[in-house]
Scaffold this motif. Structure first.
Motif, PDB file in Angstrom:
ATOM      1  N   ARG A 122      44.049  54.982  33.887  1.00  0.00           N
ATOM      2  CA  ARG A 122      44.942  54.854  35.018  1.00  0.00           C
ATOM      3  C   ARG A 122      44.613  53.668  35.643  1.00  0.00           C
ATOM      4  NH1 ARG A 122      42.570  59.116  39.047  1.00  0.00           N
ATOM      5  NH2 ARG A 122      44.649  58.663  40.195  1.00  0.00           N
ATOM      6  N   ALA A 123      44.070  52.456  35.048  1.00  0.00           N
ATOM      7  CA  ALA A 123      44.211  51.081  35.551  1.00  0.00           C
ATOM      8  C   ALA A 123      44.268  50.075  34.161  1.00  0.00           C
ATOM      9  CB  ALA A 123      42.922  50.679  36.351  1.00  0.00           C
ATOM     10  N   LEU A 124      44.848  49.052  34.434  1.00  0.00           N
ATOM     11  CA  LEU A 124      45.202  48.249  33.124  1.00  0.00           C
ATOM     12  C   LEU A 124      43.996  47.091  33.240  1.00  0.00           C
ATOM     13  CD1 LEU A 124      47.049  47.254  30.938  1.00  0.00           C
ATOM     14  CD2 LEU A 124      48.055  45.656  32.823  1.00  0.00           C
ATOM     15  N   ALA A 125      43.305  46.727  34.257  1.00  0.00           N
ATOM     16  CA  ALA A 125      42.332  45.610  34.072  1.00  0.00           C
ATOM     17  C   ALA A 125      41.345  45.857  35.398  1.00  0.00           C
ATOM     18  CB  ALA A 125      43.108  44.415  34.234  1.00  0.00           C
ATOM     19  N   LEU A 126      40.289  44.790  35.359  1.00  0.00           N
ATOM     20  CA  LEU A 126      39.619  44.699  36.245  1.00  0.00           C
ATOM     21  C   LEU A 126      39.605  43.438  37.209  1.00  0.00           C
ATOM     22  CD1 LEU A 126      36.411  45.952  34.462  1.00  0.00           C
ATOM     23  CD2 LEU A 126      37.431  47.415  36.169  1.00  0.00           C
ATOM     24  N   LYS A 127      39.081  43.664  38.589  1.00  0.00           N
ATOM     25  CA  LYS A 127      38.884  42.267  39.482  1.00  0.00           C
ATOM     26  C   LYS A 127      37.875  42.068  39.794  1.00  0.00           C
ATOM     27  CE  LYS A 127      40.128  39.705  43.017  1.00  0.00           C
ATOM     28  NZ  LYS A 127      40.956  40.119  44.117  1.00  0.00           N
ATOM     29  N   SER A 128      37.322  40.630  39.895  1.00  0.00           N
ATOM     30  CA  SER A 128      35.962  40.317  40.136  1.00  0.00           C
ATOM     31  C   SER A 128      35.998  38.971  40.651  1.00  0.00           C
ATOM     32  CB  SER A 128      34.966  40.508  39.213  1.00  0.00           C
ATOM     33  OG  SER A 128      33.524  40.310  39.448  1.00  0.00           O
ATOM     34  N   GLY A 129      34.748  38.029  40.636  1.00  0.00           N
ATOM     35  CA  GLY A 129      34.869  36.744  40.756  1.00  0.00           C
ATOM     36  C   GLY A 129      33.746  36.326  41.638  1.00  0.00           C
ATOM     37  N   ARG A 130      33.804  35.133  42.352  1.00  0.00           N
ATOM     38  CA  ARG A 130      32.869  34.600  43.106  1.00  0.00           C
ATOM     39  C   ARG A 130      33.451  33.910  44.373  1.00  0.00           C
ATOM     40  NH1 ARG A 130      30.354  30.506  38.901  1.00  0.00           N
ATOM     41  NH2 ARG A 130      31.826  28.720  38.996  1.00  0.00           N
ATOM     42  N   PRO A 131      32.804  33.859  45.407  1.00  0.00           N
ATOM     43  CA  PRO A 131      33.376  33.027  46.596  1.00  0.00           C
ATOM     44  C   PRO A 131      33.892  31.792  46.420  1.00  0.00           C
ATOM     45  CG  PRO A 131      31.314  34.335  47.232  1.00  0.00           C
ATOM     46  CD  PRO A 131      31.233  34.282  45.739  1.00  0.00           C
ATOM     47  N   HIS A 132      35.012  31.768  47.105  1.00  0.00           N
ATOM     48  CA  HIS A 132      35.717  30.218  46.854  1.00  0.00           C
ATOM     49  C   HIS A 132      35.269  29.271  48.172  1.00  0.00           C
ATOM     50  CE1 HIS A 132      38.376  32.611  49.641  1.00  0.00           C
ATOM     51  NE2 HIS A 132      38.521  31.502  50.165  1.00  0.00           N
ATOM     52  N   TYR A 133      34.093  29.697  48.759  1.00  0.00           N
ATOM     53  CA  TYR A 133      33.692  28.899  49.936  1.00  0.00           C
ATOM     54  C   TYR A 133      32.327  28.777  49.721  1.00  0.00           C
ATOM     55  CZ  TYR A 133      33.204  33.818  51.015  1.00  0.00           C
ATOM     56  OH  TYR A 133      32.777  35.146  50.946  1.00  0.00           O
ATOM     57  N   GLU A 134      31.699  27.670  50.468  1.00  0.00           N
ATOM     58  CA  GLU A 134      30.223  27.694  50.476  1.00  0.00           C
ATOM     59  C   GLU A 134      29.355  28.711  50.845  1.00  0.00           C
ATOM     60  OE1 GLU A 134      28.405  24.945  49.366  1.00  0.00           O
ATOM     61  OE2 GLU A 134      30.359  24.168  48.666  1.00  0.00           O
ATOM     62  N   VAL A 135      28.240  29.202  50.088  1.00  0.00           N
ATOM     63  CA  VAL A 135      27.478  30.305  50.459  1.00  0.00           C
ATOM     64  C   VAL A 135      26.004  30.111  49.889  1.00  0.00           C
ATOM     65  CG1 VAL A 135      29.039  32.141  50.174  1.00  0.00           C
ATOM     66  CG2 VAL A 135      27.863  31.379  48.113  1.00  0.00           C
ATOM     67  N   GLU A 136      25.182  30.606  50.626  1.00  0.00           N
ATOM     68  CA  GLU A 136      23.748  30.277  50.176  1.00  0.00           C
ATOM     69  C   GLU A 136      23.460  30.522  48.822  1.00  0.00           C
ATOM     70  OE1 GLU A 136      21.041  33.962  52.063  1.00  0.00           O
ATOM     71  OE2 GLU A 136      22.047  32.616  53.570  1.00  0.00           O
ATOM     72  N   ASP A 137      22.372  29.982  48.173  1.00  0.00           N
ATOM     73  CA  ASP A 137      21.952  30.154  46.853  1.00  0.00           C
ATOM     74  C   ASP A 137      21.778  31.641  46.321  1.00  0.00           C
ATOM     75  OD1 ASP A 137      22.390  27.338  46.506  1.00  0.00           O
ATOM     76  OD2 ASP A 137      20.003  27.244  46.384  1.00  0.00           O
ATOM     77  N   ALA A 138      21.189  32.369  47.221  1.00  0.00           N
ATOM     78  CA  ALA A 138      20.895  33.831  46.760  1.00  0.00           C
ATOM     79  C   ALA A 138      22.198  34.663  46.837  1.00  0.00           C
ATOM     80  CB  ALA A 138      20.144  34.540  47.902  1.00  0.00           C
ATOM     81  N   VAL A 139      23.058  34.390  47.569  1.00  0.00           N
ATOM     82  CA  VAL A 139      24.540  34.925  47.540  1.00  0.00           C
ATOM     83  C   VAL A 139      25.355  34.324  46.423  1.00  0.00           C
ATOM     84  CG1 VAL A 139      27.008  35.269  48.849  1.00  0.00           C
ATOM     85  CG2 VAL A 139      24.439  35.378  50.225  1.00  0.00           C
ATOM     86  N   ALA A 160      40.963  43.335  30.450  1.00  0.00           N
ATOM     87  CA  ALA A 160      40.894  41.990  30.878  1.00  0.00           C
ATOM     88  C   ALA A 160      40.378  42.153  32.234  1.00  0.00           C
ATOM     89  CB  ALA A 160      42.427  41.452  30.953  1.00  0.00           C
ATOM     90  N   VAL A 161      39.746  40.824  32.732  1.00  0.00           N
ATOM     91  CA  VAL A 161      39.139  40.905  34.105  1.00  0.00           C
ATOM     92  C   VAL A 161      39.884  39.718  34.677  1.00  0.00           C
ATOM     93  CG1 VAL A 161      36.959  40.160  35.437  1.00  0.00           C
ATOM     94  CG2 VAL A 161      36.945  41.699  33.277  1.00  0.00           C
ATOM     95  N   GLN A 162      40.531  40.240  35.830  1.00  0.00           N
ATOM     96  CA  GLN A 162      41.024  38.766  36.694  1.00  0.00           C
ATOM     97  C   GLN A 162      39.913  38.436  37.838  1.00  0.00           C
ATOM     98  OE1 GLN A 162      44.611  39.418  39.137  1.00  0.00           O
ATOM     99  NE2 GLN A 162      45.757  40.186  37.211  1.00  0.00           N
ATOM    100  N   LEU A 163      39.994  37.095  38.042  1.00  0.00           N
ATOM    101  CA  LEU A 163      38.830  36.372  38.691  1.00  0.00           C
ATOM    102  C   LEU A 163      39.625  35.733  39.982  1.00  0.00           C
ATOM    103  CD1 LEU A 163      36.762  34.615  36.087  1.00  0.00           C
ATOM    104  CD2 LEU A 163      36.272  36.928  37.022  1.00  0.00           C
ATOM    105  N   HIS A 164      38.743  35.827  41.053  1.00  0.00           N
ATOM    106  CA  HIS A 164      39.046  35.183  42.282  1.00  0.00           C
ATOM    107  C   HIS A 164      37.762  34.331  42.299  1.00  0.00           C
ATOM    108  CE1 HIS A 164      40.302  34.864  46.449  1.00  0.00           C
ATOM    109  NE2 HIS A 164      39.077  34.188  46.745  1.00  0.00           N
ATOM    110  N   THR A 165      38.181  32.927  42.428  1.00  0.00           N
ATOM    111  CA  THR A 165      37.146  31.982  42.368  1.00  0.00           C
ATOM    112  C   THR A 165      37.231  30.861  42.998  1.00  0.00           C
ATOM    113  OG1 THR A 165      37.580  30.694  40.267  1.00  0.00           O
ATOM    114  CG2 THR A 165      36.442  32.679  39.850  1.00  0.00           C
TER     115      THR A 165
END
Length: 279
Positions: A122-139, A160-165
């Motif tokens: 029912r879906a072709l691919a996954l979406k994930s990534g990491r923040p494109h802005y400053e965050v603390e180390d634990a985040v 496939a995996v699409q990334l937002h970074t």
């Protein structure tokens, strides 16, 4: 309806059937020669309350699958869903009182649910990534763990995996992480990319300067608008007419091979889809 004599794929956009332009945006895309769409679910906090458990993500995914089915009926080609968890969710959860580790676990659970949709077709691919802005180390560490979990799921389900970074022209470390989890780097796509990228496949924002760089190379690339379909953010990114317009421009500039690479060869490489056969 304009015919550009090629499949025309927008690799990353959003459609909101309730609050945005929805099918009117699809019609704009199709009228100018667009044929295929990869529709990414909107961030979960845009379609309701913050998720509290794995099942909280289901409404977002089902909404996306429904709008994809409606879009496919209006296209000469078809649309596919890309489901996952926007990396910015980690900040919303931490601000709401979750620890970074609890946010990580909840986001990974959302990805587990998205992967079930991939597994049943029912879906072709996954979406994930990491923040494109400053965050603390634990985040940051929690976000990288979520992204690596997505790579593991991509390997398990051969998708496939699409990334937002963050903005970057070198994500070789991230591509190496994917391969460590068993996912080939050609199945990893950086959304909102420039014209050149080391590591994953770039999904190039369809601005002429970025596309000129991508077209001049012989490397795989995709084209996108990141259309957000949010009436409160007009002009925030590119509109749904942009990819077919830029394809026409590339063809006029003599970049036929680059158009074929972006809309036929790379979709086959990354997603295993045949955009020509699905016309």
């Amino acid at each position: 309806m304009e015919d550009l004599d090629t499949p025309v794929l927008d690799n990353h956009l959003h459609l909101d059937p309730d609050h945005g332009r929805g099918m009117a945006a699809v019609d704009d895309f199709a009228r100018l020669g667009g044929t295929h769409l990869l529709v990414v679910n909107k961030p979960s906090w845009h379609l309701g309350d913050l998720p509290t458990d794995r099942e909280s993500f289901r409404h977002v995914f089902e909404t996306t699958i429904g709008v994809v089915a409606a879009a496919s009926e209006r296209l000469d080609g078809r649309a596919w869903p890309v489901l996952g968890v926007h990396p910015g969710l980690v900040s919303h959860l931490v601000d709401d009182g979750h620890s970074p580790e609890a946010a990580r676990d909840l986001m990974q659970a959302g990805l587990d649910l998205a992967a079930e949709y991939v597994a049943d077709g029912r879906a072709l691919a996954l979406k994930s990534g990491r923040p494109h802005y400053e965050v603390e180390d634990a985040v940051w560490d929690a976000s990288n763990a979520v992204m690596r979990h997505a790579f593991s799921l991509g390997a398990d389900h051969d998708c496939a995996v699409q990334l937002h970074t963050e903005a970057s022209d070198d994500l070789t470390e991230v591509a190496a992480w994917a391969e460590a989890e068993g996912l080939d780097r050609t199945r990893v796509v950086k959304h909102y990319a420039g014209g050149e990228l080391a590591g994953p496949i770039p999904s190039v924002m369809s601005e002429k300067d970025r596309l000129a760089v991508a077209a001049a190379s012989d490397a795989p690339f995709l084209m996108e608008t990141d259309f957000v379909d949010d009436p409160d953010r007009p002009g925030a990114v590119l509109g749904p007419k942009t990819v077919p317009r830029r394809v026409r421009w590339l063809l006029e500039e003599g970049h036929d091979e680059a158009v074929h690479r972006a809309h036929v060869e790379t979709p086959e490489l990354v997603y295993g889809v045949d955009t020509t056969a699905t016309l």
